[in-house]
Enzyme design. Structure first.
Site: not given
Ligand code: ZN
Length: 458
Positions: A242, A85, A330, A218, A279, A245
């Protein structure tokens, strides 16, 4: 009327039809006629012959176009999703509307060459790197819409709300480019976008429509997630999120809210038949029941999930519970929807020790009709009269496919994106003999990708 005489065509189900005449009336399919040489010899004479197996358009349900710049650069290091990330954030920090237009146009062209006629772009890099808006606060989203139109595929722009850096944490660094402050300001920005002619002022044009996204638990607190869901429901547009995941995402969610991400999203009214959970890798039995009971679709992205060491999600259990299955590229580690579909089955084999959770036709349905529905295009993804005129033809005489029986299995288990040699999207031929229509005006797709990526890598 434009006509194609397909050697073989998949019209749904476990087998394929032979010698199929498909006639188009503008952007719609007007005729689907098997055994056409016998049934209508006069009409097939003027039709363009397509050798191989023709399929409906492929839907790439989950894309972050700019991640393509990471391919071939970030795979060998140790580390995990979180270290990857940071590398992805480095690319995001170098994007601006002009660079993003060029990069996304090249990436979407790669998608068209792979037979993708519709992309769900999960878009969250909205602002300048320091978080200040561009003169038009939707400049980045508009660049993506234009990129898709230039490349010749349909797009659902899933505008993502992104408010916190982790559960309860403020945005830092480049994350400030993703944030709108709060859900009210996100709503104000997307309201403006929904009125833009580029997406037809709401319901959408033939080429583009708008959807919403909750980035993740998140990045979006529960109250704000509920507001995004309300906005999507009021406009009757798709909502993507999302979900689970990463194990660490589940743990952070449980520590803060005392419940799993799926349970939390369920309580915020985020789940439902217009929602796609992307996911769904680390989900509990209760989570699977909630996703299935609400008719929430799931989007698996196996080439990304393997690249990031995410894990293998319970695809069969989710489908058995009632979740439509879809697939996406993705992170663009690979752009090949046939491979994504194949891996859903092959990963189940590795995880369970059992073959045959999904048939070739189940997987093709995930890659076509189910994918288009998850992106809000309920009239696309099938070869049937009245459907949007998309047609993807796969060679059955390549080194990969030669000798395969004409069947859904040949497309899913033998073919690759490189075997796509003819693509029609919305009635327009966008790939002919394996070459993108733009190549006719001198565009070298590989060189354009390299140049666009060079602009955004440090
Ligand atoms: Zn994603």
């Amino acid at each position: 009327m434009t006509g194609f005489r397909c050697e073989y065509a998949w019209l749904g189900g476990p087998s394929v039809a032979t010698d199929v005449l498909i006639e188009l009336d503008g952007e719609r399919i007007a005729t689907v006629l098997p055994d056409a040489g016998t049934a209508a010899p006069d009409r097939v004479r003027s039709a363009t012959r397509l050798s191989g197996l023709s399929l409906p358009g492929l839907a790439n349900v989950h894309s972050h176009a700019f991640h393509r710049a990471l391919r071939g650069r970030v795979h060998s290091d140790r580390g995990n999703f979180w270290t990857w990330r940071e590398q992805m954030y480095g690319i995001a920090a170098r994007l601006d509307p002009e660079r993003y237009l060029r990069l996304a146009r090249a990436v979407y062209t790669e998608m068209v060459l792979a037979g993708i006629t519709c992309v769900g772009e999960f878009h969250y890099v909205h602002h300048r790197p320091d978080g200040t808006p561009y003169d038009d606060p939707n400049a980045m989203g508009l660049a993506l819409l234009r990129a898709a139109r230039d490349a010749g595929l349909r797009i659902t722009l899933l505008d993502a709300c992104y408010l916190t850096g982790n559960v309860g944490a403020p945005l830092t660094g480049i994350q400030r480019a993703f944030g709108d402050g709060d859900a009210k300001q996100w709503t104000a920005r997307v309201d403006r976008l929904s009125a833009d002619p580029a997406v037809g002022g709401g319901p959408g044009t033939s080429w583009a429509r708008l959807g919403a996204a909750v980035h993740s638990v998140r990045a979006v607190p529960p109250h704000a997630a509920g507001q995004v869901a309300e906005w999507a429901s009021a406009l009757d547009v798709p909502l993507h999120v999302h979900v689970s995941e990463q194990v660490a995402e589940n743990e952070a969610c449980k520590a803060e809210y005392g419940r799993t991400p799926v349970r939390l999203l369920s309580e915020c009214d985020v789940l439902g038949p217009s929602t796609t959970a992307v996911h769904a890798t680390h989900v509990s039995t209760d989570d699977i029941d909630s996703l299935g009971a609400t008719g929430t679709a799931v989007c698996f992205c196996p080439t990304t999930e393997r690249d990031l060491a995410d894990g293998i999600g319970p695809s069969r259990a989710l489908v058995d519970a009632g979740c439509p299955l879809t697939v996406g590229s993705d992170s663009q580690a690979v752009i090949d929807i046939l491979e994504e579909a194949r891996l859903v089955e092959l990963d189940q084999r590795l995880a369970t020790g059992v073959r045959g959770s999904f048939t070739g036709s189940d997987l093709l349905e995930a890659a076509t009709g189910a994918g288009h529905r998850a992106l809000g295009w309920h009239d696309a993804g099938t070869l049937s009269v009245g459907a949007r005129a998309d047609l993807v033809t796969v060679r059955l005489d390549s080194v990969r496919t030669a000798g395969s029986e004409p069947s859904p299995d040949a497309a899913v288990f033998a073919a690759a994106a490189a075997d796509v040699h003819h693509v029609v999207c919305n009635g327009q031929v966008v790939v002919r003999d394996g070459r993108h229509a733009g190549s006719d005006s001198g565009v070298d797709v590989g060189a354009e990708l390299a140049a666009a990526i060079a602009q955004v890598v440090a």
